[in-house]
Design an enzyme around this catalytic site. Structure first.
Site, PDB file in Angstrom:
ATOM      1  N   ALA A  18      -4.157   1.362   7.890  1.00 45.52           N
ATOM      2  CA  ALA A  18      -5.616   1.280   8.038  1.00 45.52           C
ATOM      3  C   ALA A  18      -6.112   2.304   9.042  1.00 45.52           C
ATOM      4  O   ALA A  18      -7.137   2.962   8.825  1.00 45.52           O
ATOM      5  CB  ALA A  18      -6.014  -0.128   8.461  1.00 45.52           C
ATOM      6  N   ILE A  44     -11.844  -3.728  12.097  1.00 48.51           N
ATOM      7  CA  ILE A  44     -11.559  -3.852  10.672  1.00 48.51           C
ATOM      8  C   ILE A  44     -11.208  -5.290  10.306  1.00 48.51           C
ATOM      9  O   ILE A  44     -11.247  -5.657   9.136  1.00 48.51           O
ATOM     10  CB  ILE A  44     -10.435  -2.895  10.224  1.00 48.51           C
ATOM     11  N   ARG A  74       4.335   6.944  17.374  1.00 47.25           N
ATOM     12  CA  ARG A  74       3.660   6.707  16.088  1.00 47.25           C
ATOM     13  C   ARG A  74       2.274   7.346  16.078  1.00 47.25           C
ATOM     14  O   ARG A  74       1.838   7.887  15.054  1.00 47.25           O
ATOM     15  CB  ARG A  74       3.557   5.209  15.798  1.00 47.25           C
ATOM     16  N   LYS A 101       0.806  -1.222   0.000  1.00 45.05           N
ATOM     17  CA  LYS A 101       0.000   0.000   0.000  1.00 45.05           C
ATOM     18  C   LYS A 101       0.841   1.274   0.000  1.00 45.05           C
ATOM     19  O   LYS A 101       0.495   2.257  -0.654  1.00 45.05           O
ATOM     20  CB  LYS A 101      -0.968   0.001   1.180  1.00 45.05           C
TER      21      LYS A 101
END
Length: 279
Positions: A133, A218, A157, A70
């Site tokens: 995501a 998810i 992060r 991605k």
């Protein structure tokens, strides 16, 4: 039957055998009378850029990209949609007039899944994770007016993601359970729960949850993840991740094949049966 007029698309990943996207897209081709085919494209990371340009040259309409491509896809594209730039990742690519155009439909697919379950996208949302995501989901929620709190095991992060998005709040991992009393939505955007492995004492983590909290994941293998089961046991509303898979796929199908597919019961039943077969 594939012939000289068949429109081609596929999914690039490494590995890619687990993907349900071919099942879903080929079902949509059949029920919509589309002369199209969607194929799995196992692509080693070292050859991703060359493979992508080869598919464009071979006449493909476009591709989906999944783990681990991605972020690499962003660099390989000639053009990015504003949504892809904001999400910091690409999952849907169209080949248009010799150009490779990247988009990210994860965030829209996530929100469309909530809307399909009549979940209001408003209030304060707790997002677990700071990966690709999580960024797509958090960006979509922010753009729809939600207050977004991001919790990650590595606080730095989460802080970097908040800075990149220009909004939201980062909190340490140990803090998030105590903040659920003020949240209307909890999103697990990590891999915890995949394959049924809990990864956390979810029941204990949900002790402070407000009664109106909606819990969503998810992860869709299994559909009822340890988080969702713990939430259901506490009487909380839950939304599984299979709908996100379906809704994020619709934009790509529209672009490649020129038809808006329906996220109907038949599609979900087909995917659910496939998941049960692999369980």
């Amino acid at each position: 039957m594939i012939d000289g007029h068949t429109k081609l698309a596929g999914v690039m990943g490494w590995p890619v055998e687990h993907s349900r996207s071919p099942l879903m897209h080929n079902h949509w081709c059949r029920v919509n009378g589309v002369n199209g085919a969607y194929v799995p494209l196992p692509t080693h990371p070292h050859g991703f850029d060359q493979a992508l340009r080869g598919l464009a040259a071979a006449g493909f309409q476009g591709v989906n990209v999944t783990i681990p491509h991605k972020e690499a896809a962003m660099l390989a594209c000639d053009e990015l949609t504003p949504t892809a730039k904001r999400a910091g990742a690409v999952n849907t690519i169209c080949f248009v007039a010799g150009r490779i155009i990247g988009d990210c439909t994860d965030g829209t697919g996530f929100c469309d899944n909530l809307s399909a379950h009549d979940v209001a996208i408003a209030g304060r949302a707790m997002v677990l994770g700071a990966g690709g995501a999580a960024r797509a989901v958090a960006a979509a929620l922010l753009d729809r007016g939600c207050e977004v709190v991001i919790a990650n095991r590595t606080l730095e992060r989460a802080e970097a993601l908040v800075e990149a998005l220009g909004g939201g709040e980062a909190v340490a991992w140990y803090e998030w359970p105590s903040l659920l009393s003020g949240c209307s939505l909890l999103v697990n955007a990590t891999s915890m729960g995949m394959g049924g492995k809990a990864g956390l004492d979810w029941d204990a983590a949900l002790r402070e949850a407000a009664p109106g909290l909606c819990v969503t994941d998810i992860v869709y293998t299994p559909r009822e993840t340890p988080l969702l089961l713990a939430a259901q046991a506490r009487g909380l509303r839950t939304v599984d991740g299979l709908g996100m898979l379906v809704h994020q796929a619709r934009a790509g199908f529209r672009a490649w094949f020129g038809v808006d597919p329906q996220a109907d019961r038949t599609t979900f039943d087909l995917l659910a049966a496939s998941l049960r077969t692999d369980a």
